[in-house]
Design a protein around this motif. Structure first.
Motif, PDB file in Angstrom:
ATOM      1  N   THR A 100       8.141  78.160  34.690  1.00 37.72           N
ATOM      2  CA  THR A 100       9.074  77.738  33.641  1.00 37.72           C
ATOM      3  C   THR A 100       8.511  76.572  32.820  1.00 37.72           C
TER       4      THR A 100
ATOM      5  N   ILE B 100      18.274  79.368  37.734  1.00 42.92           N
ATOM      6  CA  ILE B 100      17.983  78.975  36.347  1.00 42.92           C
ATOM      7  C   ILE B 100      18.907  77.851  35.871  1.00 42.92           C
TER       8      ILE B 100
ATOM      9  N   HIS C 162      12.307  80.026  38.642  1.00 39.53           N
ATOM     10  CA  HIS C 162      13.771  80.052  38.540  1.00 39.53           C
ATOM     11  C   HIS C 162      14.298  81.483  38.542  1.00 39.53           C
ATOM     12  N   ASN C 163      15.266  81.731  39.421  1.00 41.16           N
ATOM     13  CA  ASN C 163      15.878  83.066  39.442  1.00 41.16           C
ATOM     14  C   ASN C 163      17.002  83.152  38.415  1.00 41.16           C
TER      15      ASN C 163
ATOM     16  N   ARG D 236      13.778  87.312  37.870  1.00 36.82           N
ATOM     17  CA  ARG D 236      14.116  86.503  36.682  1.00 36.82           C
ATOM     18  C   ARG D 236      15.171  87.169  35.802  1.00 36.82           C
TER      19      ARG D 236
END
Ligand code: AMP
Ligand code: ZN
Length: 456
Positions: free
Chosen positions: A10, A235, A264-265, A307
């Motif tokens: 990210t 996220i 980040h999911n 993601r």
């Protein structure tokens, strides 16, 4: 190991080849639960996703060479409020909630992390960081709070890349007159009477407690060092939580990075809508485990790349269960295989689990055609992903009996009914049949005796 692992970072907004700082000590930190209530199925997503990454890293670098830290936030306003509401001690609430969390994520096939540090056991490290930040001019004391001074860090905001006016607007939610800058955030705050408190840092006389962000900086430092490989979370944590962790850690240690890869999911929604208690579509992991095997929940989660947003549906769960039934049937007890190279390629491409599942379907078809190597490799690949924790027979029995029907109890009732019929007590035998029907059990009488199944 030749595998190339690429991860989407990210911070740099690109997929990058993963190169650990030390391949004998690969280090990952993931923000863990705030323990005040059962975790919901959205919370399960980072736990499952980073468990897959943990397993993949162990496979590549060796089990002894990967350290995974997932913290437990056991000091928080929500915890204080819930404990007061229930009339239980904070410690009892956090311990019980943590036990429930451990049971839930264990049932989802997740390995325990290497270390699960509790925030309340790292207050000393937090105070060390806070004192350093004050000494170096990155933080200041105001009305018994310690605040991080955001303008003191020239490159604050690189992770979230939010326009400055948006960050200021976000920070204004909790604007306090004593802040030097609207973006400044709390490192330490005074405790109100009855709240947990510790002796304060920075020469403050009143006892206080830490802000949320400093907890993770301190625990990551203690267990992984000043700089480490991977930092993960949902996220929603990018701003402000991770942005502020970076600010605290980098300014404390005078480093260029806190972690080299920020993962980040995406978020989970339910049947096309945001999950919320008011919409009545809010599910805890615990609730779902009453109706679905943990591996079905896990599989359903991994059908979507981490993601992407997930739409969590009953239809998806049913499909996931059918697929696992089939794979357990074909390969549940197979041994001696190796993880498929194509599965590794898929996972190496930023954890492309849907692609890995496509490869598994191919192996399954070959296995059914009599290819025993495909069968064994299907099993090995599924085990790498955290599946096949039961034998094929255990899995099938679960389907026969339904997730929540007690087979021993059913058999006891059938025996009582047979005895009643022998004694010609048909009123009693019909009553038992009805009781079983209410449990969803359908009886089949034949000359050889009575068998049963679950009505579906
Ligand atoms: P919280 O307890 O809200 O701090 O969340 C714990 C973890 O779950 C964080 O990593 C969140 O980003 C993540 N999380 C919370 N809600 C969801 C959701 N609906 N979908 C995916 N992840 C979530
Ligand atoms: Zn954190």
């Amino acid at each position: 190991m030749a595998l190339e692992l690429k991860l989407y970072d990210t911070l740099t907004r690109e997929k990058r080849v993963f190169v650990p700082l030390d391949r004998n000590n690969v280090r990952m930190y993931v923000c863990g639960p705030t323990v005040y209530d059962f975790a919901h199925i959205g919370n399960a997503r980072p736990v499952i996703v980073f468990d897959v990454l943990f397993r993949l890293l162990r496979h590549i670098y060796g089990e002894a060479h990967v350290k995974y830290v997932r913290n437990i936030t056991d000091v928080d306003d929500k915890i204080n409020a819930r404990a007061a509401e229930r009339g239980v001690s904070i410690r009892d609430l956090t311990e019980q909630t943590y036990q429930n969390f451990k049971d839930d994520v264990g049932a989802l096939g997740c390995l325990p992390p290497t270390v699960e540090p509790r925030a309340t056991e790292h207050i000393e490290q937090m105070k060390v960081l806070i004192d350093r930040l004050v000494a170096s001019g990155h933080a200041y004391v105001a009305e018994d709070n310690v605040l991080f001074n955001v303008p003191s860090m020239v490159d604050y905001g690189r992770l979230s890349k939010r326009p400055m006016d948006e960050m200021i607007a976000g920070a204004r939610v909790e604007v306090a007159p004593y802040k030097k800058d609207a973006q400044d955030f709390v490192l330490w705050k005074p405790s109100k009477p009855g709240e947990p408190s510790w002796a304060s840092p920075a020469g403050i006389k009143t006892p206080g407690r830490p802000g949320w962000h400093i907890e993770c900086s301190a625990m990551a430092w203690k267990h992984l060092g000043e700089t480490f490989d991977i930092h993960g979370g949902g996220i929603d944590l990018v701003f402000p939580h991770h942005e502020n962790e970076i600010a605290q850690s980098r300014c404390s240690f005078n480093t260029d990075v806190m972690a080299n890869y920020w993962l980040h999911n995406g978020f989970l929604q339910v049947e096309g809508e945001k999950m919320s208690k008011s919409l009545g579509n809010f599910f805890t992991i615990h609730d779902l485990l009453a109706d679905w095997p943990g591996e079905v929940l896990r599989f359903n989660m991994l059908r979507t790349q981490y993601r992407q947003p997930i739409d969590w549906t009953v239809k998806g769960l049913e499909e996931s269960w059918k697929t696992l039934d089939d794979w357990y049937w074909i390969a549940g007890d197979a041994t001696g295989g190796a993880v498929s190279g194509q599965v590794m390629d898929a996972l190496g491409d930023d954890l492309n689990t849907p692609q890995a599942i496509t490869v598994l379907h191919g192996l399954r078809n070959r296995a059914q055609g009599g290819d025993d190597k495909a069968r064994a490799d299907l099993a090995a690949s599924l085990r790498l992903l955290g599946f096949l924790n039961e034998t094929a027979a255990q899995w099938a029995a679960r389907r026969q009996t339904g997730a929540d029907v007690d087979a021993a109890k059913v058999q006891g009732l059938i025996d009582a009914r047979t005895a009643a019929r022998k004694a010609k007590d048909f009123k009693e035998s019909d009553r038992i049949r009805d009781e079983l029907a209410a449990m969803g059990v359908v009886l089949k009488d034949s000359k050889d005796g009575t068998t049963w199944e679950i009505a579906r």
